[in-house]
Motif scaffolding. Structure first.
Motif, PDB file in Angstrom:
ATOM      1  N   PHE A 123      38.705  38.611  40.607  1.00 39.21           N
ATOM      2  CA  PHE A 123      39.786  39.574  40.339  1.00 39.21           C
ATOM      3  C   PHE A 123      40.518  39.898  41.628  1.00 39.21           C
ATOM      4  O   PHE A 123      39.889  40.062  42.672  1.00 39.21           O
ATOM      5  CB  PHE A 123      39.205  40.906  39.838  1.00 39.21           C
ATOM      6  N   PHE A 124      41.813  40.039  41.515  1.00 39.22           N
ATOM      7  CA  PHE A 124      42.596  40.581  42.624  1.00 39.22           C
ATOM      8  C   PHE A 124      43.498  41.658  42.050  1.00 39.22           C
ATOM      9  O   PHE A 124      43.932  41.556  40.898  1.00 39.22           O
ATOM     10  CB  PHE A 124      43.464  39.484  43.266  1.00 39.22           C
ATOM     11  N   SER A 125      43.755  42.701  42.851  1.00 32.90           N
ATOM     12  CA  SER A 125      44.691  43.708  42.342  1.00 32.90           C
ATOM     13  C   SER A 125      45.504  44.264  43.493  1.00 32.90           C
ATOM     14  O   SER A 125      45.083  44.211  44.663  1.00 32.90           O
ATOM     15  CB  SER A 125      43.937  44.829  41.648  1.00 32.90           C
ATOM     16  N   GLN A 126      46.662  44.776  43.157  1.00 31.11           N
ATOM     17  CA  GLN A 126      47.487  45.433  44.166  1.00 31.11           C
ATOM     18  C   GLN A 126      48.097  46.683  43.557  1.00 31.11           C
ATOM     19  O   GLN A 126      48.573  46.650  42.411  1.00 31.11           O
ATOM     20  CB  GLN A 126      48.590  44.485  44.657  1.00 31.11           C
ATOM     21  N   ASP A 127      48.047  47.760  44.322  1.00 34.02           N
ATOM     22  CA  ASP A 127      48.626  49.017  43.854  1.00 34.02           C
ATOM     23  C   ASP A 127      50.104  49.020  44.258  1.00 34.02           C
ATOM     24  O   ASP A 127      50.441  49.346  45.387  1.00 34.02           O
ATOM     25  CB  ASP A 127      47.874  50.175  44.531  1.00 34.02           C
ATOM     26  N   SER A 168      61.146  38.962  42.692  1.00 32.74           N
ATOM     27  CA  SER A 168      60.930  37.523  42.579  1.00 32.74           C
ATOM     28  C   SER A 168      59.469  37.141  42.342  1.00 32.74           C
ATOM     29  O   SER A 168      59.196  36.028  41.894  1.00 32.74           O
ATOM     30  CB  SER A 168      61.445  36.822  43.842  1.00 32.74           C
ATOM     31  N   THR A 169      58.535  38.053  42.647  1.00 36.01           N
ATOM     32  CA  THR A 169      57.124  37.648  42.519  1.00 36.01           C
ATOM     33  C   THR A 169      56.248  38.705  41.839  1.00 36.01           C
ATOM     34  O   THR A 169      55.039  38.569  41.799  1.00 36.01           O
ATOM     35  CB  THR A 169      56.525  37.383  43.927  1.00 36.01           C
ATOM     36  N   TYR A 170      56.804  39.768  41.313  1.00 35.32           N
ATOM     37  CA  TYR A 170      56.122  40.894  40.665  1.00 35.32           C
ATOM     38  C   TYR A 170      55.262  41.677  41.652  1.00 35.32           C
ATOM     39  O   TYR A 170      55.536  42.820  41.935  1.00 35.32           O
ATOM     40  CB  TYR A 170      55.278  40.458  39.465  1.00 35.32           C
ATOM     41  N   ILE A 171      54.176  41.043  42.202  1.00 37.77           N
ATOM     42  CA  ILE A 171      53.427  41.765  43.249  1.00 37.77           C
ATOM     43  C   ILE A 171      53.893  41.225  44.607  1.00 37.77           C
ATOM     44  O   ILE A 171      54.688  40.274  44.678  1.00 37.77           O
ATOM     45  CB  ILE A 171      51.892  41.613  43.086  1.00 37.77           C
ATOM     46  N   GLY A 172      53.397  41.813  45.679  1.00 37.33           N
ATOM     47  CA  GLY A 172      53.887  41.433  47.005  1.00 37.33           C
ATOM     48  C   GLY A 172      53.577  39.988  47.383  1.00 37.33           C
ATOM     49  O   GLY A 172      52.540  39.439  46.996  1.00 37.33           O
ATOM     50  N   LYS A 173      54.462  39.414  48.186  1.00 39.49           N
ATOM     51  CA  LYS A 173      54.273  38.010  48.596  1.00 39.49           C
ATOM     52  C   LYS A 173      53.035  37.867  49.476  1.00 39.49           C
ATOM     53  O   LYS A 173      52.309  36.880  49.389  1.00 39.49           O
ATOM     54  CB  LYS A 173      55.501  37.532  49.365  1.00 39.49           C
ATOM     55  N   ILE A 199      45.775  30.959  36.971  1.00 39.86           N
ATOM     56  CA  ILE A 199      45.896  32.370  37.357  1.00 39.86           C
ATOM     57  C   ILE A 199      46.424  33.135  36.144  1.00 39.86           C
ATOM     58  O   ILE A 199      47.400  32.718  35.509  1.00 39.86           O
ATOM     59  CB  ILE A 199      46.834  32.525  38.566  1.00 39.86           C
ATOM     60  N   ALA A 200      45.741  34.223  35.792  1.00 38.46           N
ATOM     61  CA  ALA A 200      46.187  35.023  34.643  1.00 38.46           C
ATOM     62  C   ALA A 200      46.587  36.405  35.147  1.00 38.46           C
ATOM     63  O   ALA A 200      45.786  37.095  35.776  1.00 38.46           O
ATOM     64  CB  ALA A 200      45.056  35.147  33.622  1.00 38.46           C
ATOM     65  N   CYS A 201      47.846  36.781  34.902  1.00 38.14           N
ATOM     66  CA  CYS A 201      48.343  38.083  35.364  1.00 38.14           C
ATOM     67  C   CYS A 201      48.270  39.072  34.210  1.00 38.14           C
ATOM     68  O   CYS A 201      48.743  38.778  33.111  1.00 38.14           O
ATOM     69  CB  CYS A 201      49.795  37.966  35.817  1.00 38.14           C
ATOM     70  N   ASN A 202      47.711  40.239  34.480  1.00 38.65           N
ATOM     71  CA  ASN A 202      47.586  41.242  33.411  1.00 38.65           C
ATOM     72  C   ASN A 202      48.857  42.086  33.299  1.00 38.65           C
ATOM     73  O   ASN A 202      48.820  43.310  33.247  1.00 38.65           O
ATOM     74  CB  ASN A 202      46.365  42.131  33.675  1.00 38.65           C
ATOM     75  N   PHE A 203      49.998  41.409  33.284  1.00 37.59           N
ATOM     76  CA  PHE A 203      51.294  42.057  33.087  1.00 37.59           C
ATOM     77  C   PHE A 203      52.251  40.959  32.657  1.00 37.59           C
ATOM     78  O   PHE A 203      51.905  39.782  32.752  1.00 37.59           O
ATOM     79  CB  PHE A 203      51.802  42.755  34.358  1.00 37.59           C
ATOM     80  N   GLU A 204      53.443  41.335  32.199  1.00 35.55           N
ATOM     81  CA  GLU A 204      54.360  40.277  31.760  1.00 35.55           C
ATOM     82  C   GLU A 204      55.282  39.864  32.907  1.00 35.55           C
ATOM     83  O   GLU A 204      55.877  40.701  33.576  1.00 35.55           O
ATOM     84  CB  GLU A 204      55.196  40.730  30.557  1.00 35.55           C
TER      85      GLU A 204
END
Ligand SMILES: Nc1nc2c(ncn2[C@@H]2O[C@H](COP(=O)(O)OP(=O)(O)OP(=O)(O)O)[C@@H](O)[C@H]2O)c(=O)[nH]1
Ligand SMILES: [Mg+2]
Length: 421
Positions: free
Chosen positions: A42-46, A53-58, A83-88
């Motif tokens: 798991f990885f996460s970012q607040d 362009s990339t949803y979470i930070g580059k 890679i599965a992102c838990n957002f659209e």
């Protein structure tokens, strides 16, 4: 999707180690399991705002790319494949994350669509999922300036020359969506016909709603079995086991007959494509006299799940209909009642037959609230079975001249009995 298990790395957003993030990740792991995906890391970012362009930070994505590269070097037999992102994600975000990480990327909506596709059994459910899938595709096409398509053949008629591939695909998808919507409409018409028969029927209509896996189909099935009908619906320890609304007439000896509808389960962030595609099936909710929300009391996030269900009910325009809560799976929590249920709530375990009967009585009292309660003595010629199917008999005492009932009279049938008194 092909069904061989694949290993995935999950990316979520939220504060690391927070309860909310944990819950969101656990729920996503369950969704991924439904489509045969095993989570490796798991990885996460607040994040405060979505990176266009990339949803979470580059920077985070580069860290993930580095991690995957090392992991795959060290585990050549068990590589992370996805890679599965838990957002659209937008089409562009997906493509950018893929090029940074060098891995295929899927998002939450894609996963939910896959589960729906896997579980769709009826023609109607299948069409609805296909429409949702096409709308998702339409919204995820990437406008790549380099891609131009030669559409027409060389007949001197250059109408389509230079047309962008994306426009062509958009048109093709729109045509396909229209075609499927037409097919769906035909099915909807016949559904509406049988529904309109029910609407004009004075028999109470109860609709079960709630989060996925709460026990909605279990409730319907227990009642169907008691009413000696064999047409049960699928109940299963799986997410989104039910995708179609099924209505059954429940007629249990001694209790009034009513219609009960089971519906597709809800989940937080249910993709808008699915809410839209399933709108016709969910329309039935609006015609109910009572909504019964089944809640899994053993789920630590039940409050959020209740909120999610209520938000979807509101979005469907059914929030004016009275709603009661059935807190189910009480057997899974230790100790006494966790809270005192209010008038419109009940705590049960639907695996217990006595609790199913309690639930039945509870729902019937709620749905017959505007029926008049009377004491009435009826001659023995009046058949008990018919009388108790049309009205809610609370108790009765046989007397010399007939039976004295304490009963809630269905206003539609009251005329039949009042003058016999
Ligand atoms: N322990 C326990 N399990 C229950 C209870 N009620 C239902 N279940 C189980 O919970 C699982 C889900 O039940 P379903 O009735 O299929 O759930 P659902 O709400 O219809 O789920 P979706 O169709 O996915 O929305 C099944 O394995 C049931 O046997 C209960 O009171 N206690
Ligand atoms: Mg179900």
């Amino acid at each position: 999707m092909d069904l061989t298990p694949k290993r995935v790395l999950v990316i979520s957003t939220g504060k690391s180690n927070s309860l909310i993030l944990n819950h969101a990740q656990n729920e996503f792991v369950m969704l991924l399991k439904e489509v045969n995906l095993d989570v490796i890391s798991f990885f996460s970012q607040d994040i405060e705002a979505i990176e266009k362009s990339t949803y979470i930070g580059k920077g985070k994505l580069e860290e993930i790319a580095y991690y995957c590269f090392n992991y795959n070097e060290n585990h050549p037999e068990n590589k992370i494949e996805l890679i599965a992102c838990n957002f659209e994600l937008s089409g562009l975000q997906k493509k950018n994350i893929e090029s940074i990480t060098n891995l295929e990327v899927i998002d939450r909506t894609f996963v939910i669509l896959d589960i729906f596709e896997k579980n769709a059994r009826t023609k109607e459910a299948k069409l609805q999922v296909e429409i949702a899938r096409l709308s998702y595709l339409q919204n995820h096409l990437i406008d790549e300036k380099a891609e131009y398509a030669q559409v027409t053949s060389g007949s001197g008629h250059n109408k389509g020359k230079g047309e962008k591939q994306i426009e062509l695909s958009r048109r093709q998808i729109a045509t396909a969506i229209n075609q499927k919507k037409k097919e769906l409409n035909a099915i909807k018409l016949s559904r509406r016909n049988s529904r309109s028969k029910r609407i004009n029927n004075p028999i109470p209509k109860i609709c079960i709603v709630g989060y996925t896996n709460a026990g909605k189909s279990t409730l319907l099935n227990r009642l169907v079995k008691m009413s000696k009908e064999e047409k049960t619906v699928l109940e299963k320890n799986a997410l989104f086991a039910t995708l179609e609304t099924s209505t059954r007439a429940i007629s249990i000896y001694g209790y009034p007959t009513f219609f009960m509808t089971d519906t597709v389960g809800f989940i937080s962030d249910l993709p808008i494509y699915l809410v839209d595609a399933f709108r016709s099936t969910l329309e039935e909710i609006k015609e109910a006299d009572l909504l019964v929300q089944v809640v899994d009391i053993s789920d630590p996030f039940m409050e959020e799940e209740i909120k999610t269900t209520q938000a979807i009910i509101k979005e469907l325009g059914a929030d004016q209909i009275p709603m009661v809560n059935i807190y189910n799976k009480f057997d899974l929590i230790p100790g006494p009642l966790p809270f005192l249920p209010k008038e419109n709530e009940i705590i049960v375990s639907l695996l217990e037959e006595s609790d199913v009967i309690e639930t039945l009585k509870f729902m019937l009292l709620m749905v017959t609230k505007n029926w008049q309660r009377v004491k009435i003595t009826l001659p023995y010629e009046i058949d008990f079975s018919t009388f108790s199917k049309e009205n809610y008999v609370l108790s009765y005492i046989p007397k010399e001249k007939g039976i004295t009932y304490d009963v809630l009279l269905n206003p539609a049938f009251a005329y039949k009995y009042k003058n016999l008194n």
